[in-house]
Structure formats: C-alpha cells, structure tokens
Design a protein around this motif. Structure first.
Motif, mmCIF file in Angstrom:
data_model
loop_
_atom_site.group_PDB
_atom_site.id
_atom_site.type_symbol
_atom_site.label_atom_id
_atom_site.label_comp_id
_atom_site.label_asym_id
_atom_site.label_seq_id
_atom_site.Cartn_x
_atom_site.Cartn_y
_atom_site.Cartn_z
ATOM 1 N N LEU A 163 7.270 -4.712 11.559
ATOM 2 C CA LEU A 163 6.237 -4.140 10.699
ATOM 3 C C LEU A 163 6.355 -2.618 10.693
ATOM 4 O O LEU A 163 6.683 -2.010 11.705
ATOM 5 N N ASN A 164 6.066 -2.045 9.528
ATOM 6 C CA ASN A 164 6.043 -0.585 9.443
ATOM 7 C C ASN A 164 5.134 -0.187 8.287
ATOM 8 O O ASN A 164 4.733 -1.032 7.489
ATOM 9 N N SER A 165 4.807 1.097 8.215
ATOM 10 C CA SER A 165 4.119 1.587 7.022
ATOM 11 C C SER A 165 4.925 2.755 6.487
ATOM 12 O O SER A 165 5.376 3.605 7.257
ATOM 13 N N ILE A 166 5.137 2.757 5.168
ATOM 14 C CA ILE A 166 5.880 3.885 4.596
ATOM 15 C C ILE A 166 4.951 4.768 3.758
ATOM 16 O O ILE A 166 5.398 5.558 2.929
ATOM 17 N N GLY A 167 3.631 4.597 3.988
ATOM 18 C CA GLY A 167 2.662 5.522 3.401
ATOM 19 C C GLY A 167 2.536 5.438 1.891
ATOM 20 O O GLY A 167 3.030 4.504 1.259
ATOM 21 N N CYS A 168 1.856 6.424 1.333
ATOM 22 C CA CYS A 168 1.629 6.463 -0.115
ATOM 23 C C CYS A 168 2.381 7.679 -0.666
ATOM 24 O O CYS A 168 2.880 8.494 0.098
ATOM 25 N N PRO A 169 2.456 7.821 -1.995
ATOM 26 C CA PRO A 169 3.218 8.961 -2.547
ATOM 27 C C PRO A 169 2.725 10.304 -2.019
ATOM 28 O O PRO A 169 3.511 11.247 -1.889
ATOM 29 N N LYS A 170 1.428 10.374 -1.664
ATOM 30 C CA LYS A 170 0.897 11.661 -1.162
ATOM 31 C C LYS A 170 1.518 12.023 0.191
ATOM 32 O O LYS A 170 2.137 13.056 0.346
ATOM 33 N N CYS A 171 1.351 11.125 1.175
ATOM 34 C CA CYS A 171 1.857 11.489 2.515
ATOM 35 C C CYS A 171 3.377 11.395 2.582
ATOM 36 O O CYS A 171 4.015 12.051 3.400
ATOM 37 N N ARG A 222 10.096 10.091 11.826
ATOM 38 C CA ARG A 222 9.529 8.787 11.490
ATOM 39 C C ARG A 222 8.327 8.920 10.570
ATOM 40 O O ARG A 222 7.461 9.761 10.784
ATOM 41 N N MET A 223 8.255 8.047 9.597
ATOM 42 C CA MET A 223 7.152 8.083 8.629
ATOM 43 C C MET A 223 5.789 7.918 9.285
ATOM 44 O O MET A 223 4.802 8.532 8.874
ATOM 45 N N LEU A 224 5.739 7.081 10.331
ATOM 46 C CA LEU A 224 4.432 6.767 10.935
ATOM 47 C C LEU A 224 3.673 8.014 11.389
ATOM 48 O O LEU A 224 2.451 8.040 11.359
ATOM 49 N N THR A 225 4.419 9.051 11.795
ATOM 50 C CA THR A 225 3.731 10.263 12.260
ATOM 51 C C THR A 225 3.253 11.121 11.082
ATOM 52 O O THR A 225 2.563 12.118 11.282
ATOM 53 N N TYR A 226 3.633 10.749 9.856
ATOM 54 C CA TYR A 226 3.236 11.532 8.676
ATOM 55 C C TYR A 226 2.150 10.846 7.847
ATOM 56 O O TYR A 226 1.740 11.353 6.815
#
Ligand code: AMP
Length: 419
Positions: A163-171, A222-226
């Motif tokens: 599992l991961n999250s790649i955020g939204c266009p903003k972050c 890593r994306m998670l920290t953003y």
C-alpha cells in the motif's frame, strides 16, 4: 504459421477452461455480494481515450498499444486496460446523474504488446472493479477487501498487499520537484527511456524495471513525507479501515503504479510464488480522471487483476478446483442398427437435463463400454437386442456392474433418482 497462435496469445482448452469458469463464477458471486454490477465495454476504443487517461509517458502508451486506423480512417486501439472505458461509459450514459457511487465490474481480454514470458502475454484477461462517485476511505478499503475475499474463496493464501499514497496534484507538485532535483543529479545512470521521461514525468522513473534505475530510485525522496494534510488523513483512514477488517498490508513507499491517472491510495497485491510476474492485482484511487475525460469532478477507486496469473497461482499452490462434471449416462448401441435409436434416447436424456454422451464411431460393444468407462459415466444405457423390441433398455451401473432392465418411459426417472 497457420497452425500456431500469434506470439503472446494462447488457446485455453476445455480442461483449463473449466478452471476459468470456476474462477469467473467466484468473481460474479463476490461482485454480487459487494453490490457491483457488470459492465461490458467494447474491446476497442478511440486511441485518444487511452492517451488522455493512461498517460502519454507510460509504458502502455509509449510501447504497448495495438493501434491501427480502421477502414473509415479512425484511430483505434485494442483496449490495454478497462478503467478508461468504464469512465467513458460513465460519462456517455450520464451515470453521474443517478445515485452515487456507481459500482461496476468487468471481466475480459486486454491487449498489450508486452515481452511474452510465463505469466505475461499480449492478450491476457483482467477482472476489475470501479467504484465511481465517492471519496470515502471505506471505499478504498472495500475495493481491497473484494480482491482479498475473492482470493480467500479460491483458497489462495500467502498474498501480500502493498500500500502507498501518491497524494493529489497539489502535494505531488512539491514532491515532483524534489524527485526531479534528486534524479537530475543521477542523469548519467538512468536508462534511455527514463531520461526521455525525466522532465515530463519524473514519477515514471520510480516505476522503471531496469536495474540501474532501481538502484538510483531506492534512495529517492518518498512521496509519503510530502502528503498534504487532506491526503495524509485519507491515507490514515484507509489504513484504519483495513486494520478493522483484519486485511493485512505492508507500506511500500516506492509503489507508484504504471498508469498516470492514480491519486492518493495505490496498492498492489503480490503472490510471491509467481517469481518475476508476482503482481496479480493493482489498483488505487483516480480522483482526477473523470474530469480529465471531460466530466464533472468525480472521485473514484478501483483495481485490475490479472486472471492468467491468478490461474497460474492456484495451479501452483495446488488450491482445490472442483472436478469437471462427468456424464451420468453413456448410451451404447448394441448393433449398428440401434445407433439411431441410441441417439434418439440420448437426446431425450439431454433434454431432461441429464449430462450424457455416446460413442460416435459405430464400434463394437466392447469398445463402446470402454469409452463409457473412460468418460467416467455412472451408468451405461444399452440400447438394442430383445429389450428394444419390448420397449426396454438395460442400465448398467459402471462401478458395480449391476444391470437392470428398465422400460424406456421410466429411464429418465431411474437415472434422476440414481443421480
Ligand atoms: P495494470 O493494468 O498494469 O495495473 O495491471 C493489473 C494486473 O494485470 C497486473 O497486476 C497483472 O496481474 C495483470 N497484467 C498486466 N499486464 C499483463 C500481461 N501482459 N500479461 C498477463 N497479465 C498482465
């Protein structure tokens, strides 16, 4: 050439097809339980749809699509995946105007000019679900749960949900810049494809399978920290939902998926026993895709599962697949003159829903009984001789050898009771 299927395609013969039907019936049962209705989109679409949705810098669009001009000059592509078609159908039929979310599943062949190997084909089958019209994190968890429940029904264990999250266009904008800065320092070590994509879409480098690129991306930011607070909260809620239903997962911060339309949650399900082609399911949220395709801003989440790999996994794992049904009755003609009557009786049995067969070679009684044995029929129905003149048939139990003479008009009841 005339006797070989094109590279990357294959025939599924009846014995294996029985396993496919078993898998497919479990899919339909699962989708019924979870409230997903079937959609059957066309196998080809306007090429533009995939360019827009899958993304121009992806492997699928750059290297793998079967694209051609039809006789009317239209630019057509055999579908490499079906999320784009489902979204197109959602818009074409104004499904956004009805109750939300709209939950649909599909099942069928996809086409990609991939490098064929075990578990990777140019025509392969996917089962996918899409839940369009909600950003509720329980829906992200539901989608994963459909996949896990399906594997559970098949008796497939030892799966890993990443599992991961790649955020939204903003972050993702900030992250994109950080990643670009990092990768730019290592330009010299990237493969040619990644170099050409670097400025347009640096996230794609994270998805590259080349060893050199993977070595570089192992230490990439890593994306998670953003994640922005909204994406972060959503990701936490999805995890809580998964924990509450005891769906086990691991966080894989390197997971980005090979298609551009994903936002927030992404996941992959792996069955390690398949080696290089261990990914059996991939999915996630795609909150921007419907708008990108010209519709109203609508959140959505789904997955696509490779059924060829699911079949390989259950074969490798030795998971039980119900045995193919064998005939209840095998009709045998005692002489050539009884062949037509045998056929007439056989047809009556079939019309009464009794699985039955006969020999079509007009051979000896011995050979026909041998064939009856091979078919694993429970009974042989012997047509001919003196019994025929009396409107009777002899029914032999193929296991015990016991034989009864039965009036023809009682044959169906006799067989049904012995079923
Ligand atoms: P994707 O649409 O790329 O996210 O892929 C979803 C799933 O489809 C993968 O996890 C695989 O199980 C399966 N899949 C993708 N490409 C192929 C292929 N060429 N042959 C067989 N299965 C595939």
């Amino acid at each position: 050439m005339l006797t070989t299927a094109p590279r990357g395609t294959r025939d599924i013969l009846p014995e294996e097809a029985a396993q496919w039907q078993y898998v497919e019936s479990n899919i339909r049962q699962c989708c019924l339980l979870y409230g997903y209705g079937e959609i059957r989109p066309p196998l080809f679409e306007h090429t533009e749809l995939f360019l827009r949705s899958v993304g121009e810098t992806t492997d699928i669009v750059e290297k793998e699509m079967y694209t051609f001009r039809d006789r009317g000059g239209r630019n057509i592509t055999l579908r490499p995946e079906a999320t784009a078609s489902t979204v197109r159908a959602y818009l074409e039929h104004n499904l956004y105007a009805g109750p939300q979310p709209v939950k649909m599943y599909y099942l069928g062949p996809m086409f990609r000019y991939d490098r064929p190997q075990a578990g990777r084909y140019r025509q392969f089958s996917q089962f996918g679900i899409e839940a369009i019209g909600t950003q509720d994190p329980t829906m992200d968890a539901e989608v994963i749960s459909v996949a896990l429940d399906f594997y559970c029904r098949l008796g497939l264990t030892g799966l890993e949900v990443q599992l991961n999250s790649i955020g939204c266009p903003k972050c993702r904008q900030d992250y994109r810049q950080a990643l670009l800065n990092y990768l730019s320092q290592h330009r010299g070590q990237l493969c040619r494809t990644c170099l050409s994509r670097l400025d347009r879409n640096p996230l794609r480098v994270l998805d590259c399978k080349e060893e050199g690129c993977q070595a570089i991306t192992a230490d990439a930011p890593r994306m998670l920290t953003y994640l922005c607070s909204e994406c972060d909260e959503h990701f936490k809620a999805v995890q809580e939902c998964l924990q509450s239903i005891e769906a086990h997962y691991v966080i894989n911060p390197a997971l980005v998926r090979g298609l551009d339309y994903y936002t927030k949650t992404v996941f992959e399900i792996v069955w390690p026993g398949l080696g290089a082609q261990a990914a059996i399911c991939g999915g996630g949220r795609y909150d921007g895709l419907i708008e990108e395709c010209g519709g109203p801003s609508t959140p959505a989440v789904g997955f696509a599962m490779g059924l060829d790999r699911v079949l390989l996994a259950i074969q490798k794992a030795g998971a039980a697949v119900p045995a193919a049904k064998t005939p209840l009755a095998y009709v045998v003609a005692l002489s050539a003159a009884d062949n037509q009557e045998a056929f007439r009786i056989l047809t009556r049995l079939r019309r009464a829903d009794i699985i039955s067969d006969k020999d079509y070679r007009q051979t000896s009684l011995r050979a026909q009984l041998k064939a009856a044995d091979r078919s694993r029929a429970r009974y042989a129905v012997l047509v001919g001789g003196i019994e025929r003149t009396q409107g009777m048939v002899a029914v032999r139990n193929m296991t015990t050898g016991e034989q009864h003479e039965i009036p023809l008009d009682q044959l169906i009841t006799f067989l049904q009771e012995g079923r």
